[in-house]
Design a protein around this motif. Structure first.
Motif, PDB file in Angstrom:
ATOM      1  N   THR A  22       0.820  -1.213   0.000  1.00 27.10           N
ATOM      2  CA  THR A  22       0.000   0.000   0.000  1.00 27.10           C
ATOM      3  C   THR A  22       0.853   1.262   0.000  1.00 27.10           C
ATOM      4  O   THR A  22       0.367   2.332  -0.315  1.00 27.10           O
ATOM      5  CB  THR A  22      -0.949   0.038   1.211  1.00 27.10           C
ATOM      6  N   ARG A  23       2.130   1.127   0.323  1.00 29.53           N
ATOM      7  CA  ARG A  23       3.028   2.284   0.390  1.00 29.53           C
ATOM      8  C   ARG A  23       4.065   2.308  -0.730  1.00 29.53           C
ATOM      9  O   ARG A  23       4.944   3.159  -0.750  1.00 29.53           O
ATOM     10  CB  ARG A  23       3.744   2.306   1.735  1.00 29.53           C
ATOM     11  N   VAL A  24       3.985   1.382  -1.640  1.00 34.46           N
ATOM     12  CA  VAL A  24       4.969   1.285  -2.720  1.00 34.46           C
ATOM     13  C   VAL A  24       4.641   2.287  -3.823  1.00 34.46           C
ATOM     14  O   VAL A  24       3.494   2.395  -4.264  1.00 34.46           O
ATOM     15  CB  VAL A  24       4.995  -0.147  -3.293  1.00 34.46           C
ATOM     16  N   THR A  25       5.677   3.021  -4.264  1.00 35.20           N
ATOM     17  CA  THR A  25       5.489   4.008  -5.330  1.00 35.20           C
ATOM     18  C   THR A  25       6.264   3.678  -6.602  1.00 35.20           C
ATOM     19  O   THR A  25       6.052   4.310  -7.630  1.00 35.20           O
ATOM     20  CB  THR A  25       5.903   5.412  -4.841  1.00 35.20           C
ATOM     21  N   ALA A  26       7.165   2.688  -6.542  1.00 32.44           N
ATOM     22  CA  ALA A  26       7.922   2.286  -7.731  1.00 32.44           C
ATOM     23  C   ALA A  26       8.492   0.885  -7.518  1.00 32.44           C
ATOM     24  O   ALA A  26       8.629   0.425  -6.378  1.00 32.44           O
ATOM     25  CB  ALA A  26       9.048   3.259  -8.018  1.00 32.44           C
ATOM     26  N   VAL A  27       8.821   0.237  -8.629  1.00 33.20           N
ATOM     27  CA  VAL A  27       9.394  -1.113  -8.599  1.00 33.20           C
ATOM     28  C   VAL A  27      10.634  -1.125  -9.485  1.00 33.20           C
ATOM     29  O   VAL A  27      10.613  -0.582 -10.590  1.00 33.20           O
ATOM     30  CB  VAL A  27       8.383  -2.158  -9.120  1.00 33.20           C
ATOM     31  N   ARG A  28      11.709  -1.727  -8.989  1.00 32.59           N
ATOM     32  CA  ARG A  28      12.898  -1.958  -9.821  1.00 32.59           C
ATOM     33  C   ARG A  28      12.757  -3.335 -10.451  1.00 32.59           C
ATOM     34  O   ARG A  28      12.507  -4.323  -9.772  1.00 32.59           O
ATOM     35  CB  ARG A  28      14.178  -1.909  -8.994  1.00 32.59           C
ATOM     36  N   CYS A  29      12.955  -3.366 -11.760  1.00 35.33           N
ATOM     37  CA  CYS A  29      12.735  -4.580 -12.538  1.00 35.33           C
ATOM     38  C   CYS A  29      13.968  -4.853 -13.385  1.00 35.33           C
ATOM     39  O   CYS A  29      14.517  -3.941 -13.998  1.00 35.33           O
ATOM     40  CB  CYS A  29      11.514  -4.372 -13.426  1.00 35.33           C
ATOM     41  N   ASP A  30      14.419  -6.115 -13.432  1.00 36.38           N
ATOM     42  CA  ASP A  30      15.609  -6.426 -14.232  1.00 36.38           C
ATOM     43  C   ASP A  30      15.266  -7.107 -15.561  1.00 36.38           C
ATOM     44  O   ASP A  30      16.133  -7.652 -16.220  1.00 36.38           O
ATOM     45  CB  ASP A  30      16.616  -7.255 -13.431  1.00 36.38           C
ATOM     46  N   ASP A  31      14.000  -7.042 -15.970  1.00 35.63           N
ATOM     47  CA  ASP A  31      13.593  -7.618 -17.255  1.00 35.63           C
ATOM     48  C   ASP A  31      13.994  -6.676 -18.380  1.00 35.63           C
ATOM     49  O   ASP A  31      13.348  -5.681 -18.627  1.00 35.63           O
ATOM     50  CB  ASP A  31      12.083  -7.851 -17.272  1.00 35.63           C
ATOM     51  N   GLN A  32      15.060  -7.005 -19.061  1.00 38.97           N
ATOM     52  CA  GLN A  32      15.538  -6.182 -20.169  1.00 38.97           C
ATOM     53  C   GLN A  32      15.101  -6.732 -21.524  1.00 38.97           C
ATOM     54  O   GLN A  32      15.187  -6.064 -22.531  1.00 38.97           O
ATOM     55  CB  GLN A  32      17.069  -6.082 -20.130  1.00 38.97           C
ATOM     56  N   SER A  33      14.613  -7.981 -21.551  1.00 37.51           N
ATOM     57  CA  SER A  33      14.268  -8.619 -22.822  1.00 37.51           C
ATOM     58  C   SER A  33      12.800  -8.451 -23.196  1.00 37.51           C
ATOM     59  O   SER A  33      12.403  -8.836 -24.285  1.00 37.51           O
ATOM     60  CB  SER A  33      14.616 -10.100 -22.772  1.00 37.51           C
ATOM     61  N   GLY A  34      11.984  -7.924 -22.285  1.00 31.36           N
ATOM     62  CA  GLY A  34      10.563  -7.763 -22.566  1.00 31.36           C
ATOM     63  C   GLY A  34       9.755  -9.021 -22.337  1.00 31.36           C
ATOM     64  O   GLY A  34       8.648  -9.169 -22.840  1.00 31.36           O
ATOM     65  N   GLU A  35      10.307  -9.951 -21.568  1.00 33.66           N
ATOM     66  CA  GLU A  35       9.619 -11.212 -21.279  1.00 33.66           C
ATOM     67  C   GLU A  35       8.333 -10.982 -20.500  1.00 33.66           C
ATOM     68  O   GLU A  35       7.341 -11.662 -20.696  1.00 33.66           O
ATOM     69  CB  GLU A  35      10.543 -12.138 -20.492  1.00 33.66           C
ATOM     70  N   GLY A  36       8.345 -10.043 -19.586  1.00 35.89           N
ATOM     71  CA  GLY A  36       7.177  -9.798 -18.755  1.00 35.89           C
ATOM     72  C   GLY A  36       7.155 -10.686 -17.531  1.00 35.89           C
ATOM     73  O   GLY A  36       8.154 -11.298 -17.156  1.00 35.89           O
ATOM     74  N   TYR A  37       5.986 -10.758 -16.916  1.00 36.42           N
ATOM     75  CA  TYR A  37       5.827 -11.500 -15.668  1.00 36.42           C
ATOM     76  C   TYR A  37       6.216 -12.972 -15.835  1.00 36.42           C
ATOM     77  O   TYR A  37       5.788 -13.651 -16.760  1.00 36.42           O
ATOM     78  CB  TYR A  37       4.376 -11.413 -15.190  1.00 36.42           C
ATOM     79  N   ARG A  38       7.052 -13.446 -14.891  1.00 36.26           N
ATOM     80  CA  ARG A  38       7.394 -14.864 -14.807  1.00 36.26           C
ATOM     81  C   ARG A  38       7.414 -15.223 -13.330  1.00 36.26           C
ATOM     82  O   ARG A  38       8.191 -14.684 -12.550  1.00 36.26           O
ATOM     83  CB  ARG A  38       8.750 -15.144 -15.443  1.00 36.26           C
ATOM     84  N   SER A  39       6.581 -16.137 -12.942  1.00 34.78           N
ATOM     85  CA  SER A  39       6.406 -16.488 -11.545  1.00 34.78           C
ATOM     86  C   SER A  39       7.639 -17.172 -10.974  1.00 34.78           C
ATOM     87  O   SER A  39       8.208 -18.070 -11.595  1.00 34.78           O
ATOM     88  CB  SER A  39       5.211 -17.415 -11.381  1.00 34.78           C
ATOM     89  N   MET A  40       8.029 -16.758  -9.775  1.00 30.70           N
ATOM     90  CA  MET A  40       9.143 -17.423  -9.099  1.00 30.70           C
ATOM     91  C   MET A  40       8.725 -18.807  -8.613  1.00 30.70           C
ATOM     92  O   MET A  40       9.568 -19.654  -8.356  1.00 30.70           O
ATOM     93  CB  MET A  40       9.635 -16.591  -7.915  1.00 30.70           C
ATOM     94  N   MET A  41       7.429 -19.070  -8.508  1.00 30.77           N
ATOM     95  CA  MET A  41       6.948 -20.369  -8.051  1.00 30.77           C
ATOM     96  C   MET A  41       7.370 -21.481  -9.015  1.00 30.77           C
ATOM     97  O   MET A  41       7.553 -22.618  -8.608  1.00 30.77           O
ATOM     98  CB  MET A  41       5.428 -20.361  -7.900  1.00 30.77           C
ATOM     99  N   ASN A  42       7.526 -21.156 -10.284  1.00 23.05           N
ATOM    100  CA  ASN A  42       7.969 -22.154 -11.259  1.00 23.05           C
ATOM    101  C   ASN A  42       9.409 -22.571 -11.000  1.00 23.05           C
ATOM    102  O   ASN A  42       9.811 -23.662 -11.368  1.00 23.05           O
ATOM    103  CB  ASN A  42       7.860 -21.605 -12.674  1.00 23.05           C
ATOM    104  N   ILE A  43      10.178 -21.706 -10.386  1.00 24.26           N
ATOM    105  CA  ILE A  43      11.580 -21.974 -10.128  1.00 24.26           C
ATOM    106  C   ILE A  43      11.760 -22.791  -8.853  1.00 24.26           C
ATOM    107  O   ILE A  43      12.535 -23.733  -8.811  1.00 24.26           O
ATOM    108  CB  ILE A  43      12.384 -20.655 -10.038  1.00 24.26           C
TER     109      ILE A  43
END
Length: 88
Positions: free
Chosen positions: A65-86
């Protein structure tokens, strides 16, 4: 990956622009392998998706509820990938 090569995605209506065509909720973003950190109260908190990372080992929960930005390391444009698969 350095901070300069990560994307910083601003939060708008509790969502971030994951790819050019897709927005995702913060709740989903926190379990994405690409999420690195969340900007909460002017400080960066390591993403819960890094809980199993040997280098970063995130252990704190993020107050979405207090988050204003997210740092993301997706440079290839893959998009969301669940960590649960890993870990599952």
């Amino acid at each position: 990956m350095t901070e300069q090569t990560m994307r910083e995605l601003p939060v708008q209506n509790k969502r971030v622009q994951c790819t050019d065509t897709e927005k995702v909720t913060l709740d989903r973003c926190r379990f994405c392998v690409h999420s690195r950190a969340f900007l909460e109260k002017n400080s960066w908190v390591t993403s819960p998706a890094r809980a199993y990372c040997m280098r970063e080992r995130a252990t704190n929960e993020v107050d979405l509820t207090r988050v204003t930005a997210v740092r993301c390391d997706d440079q290839s444009g893959e998009g969301y990938r669940s960590m649960m698969n890993i870990i599952g």
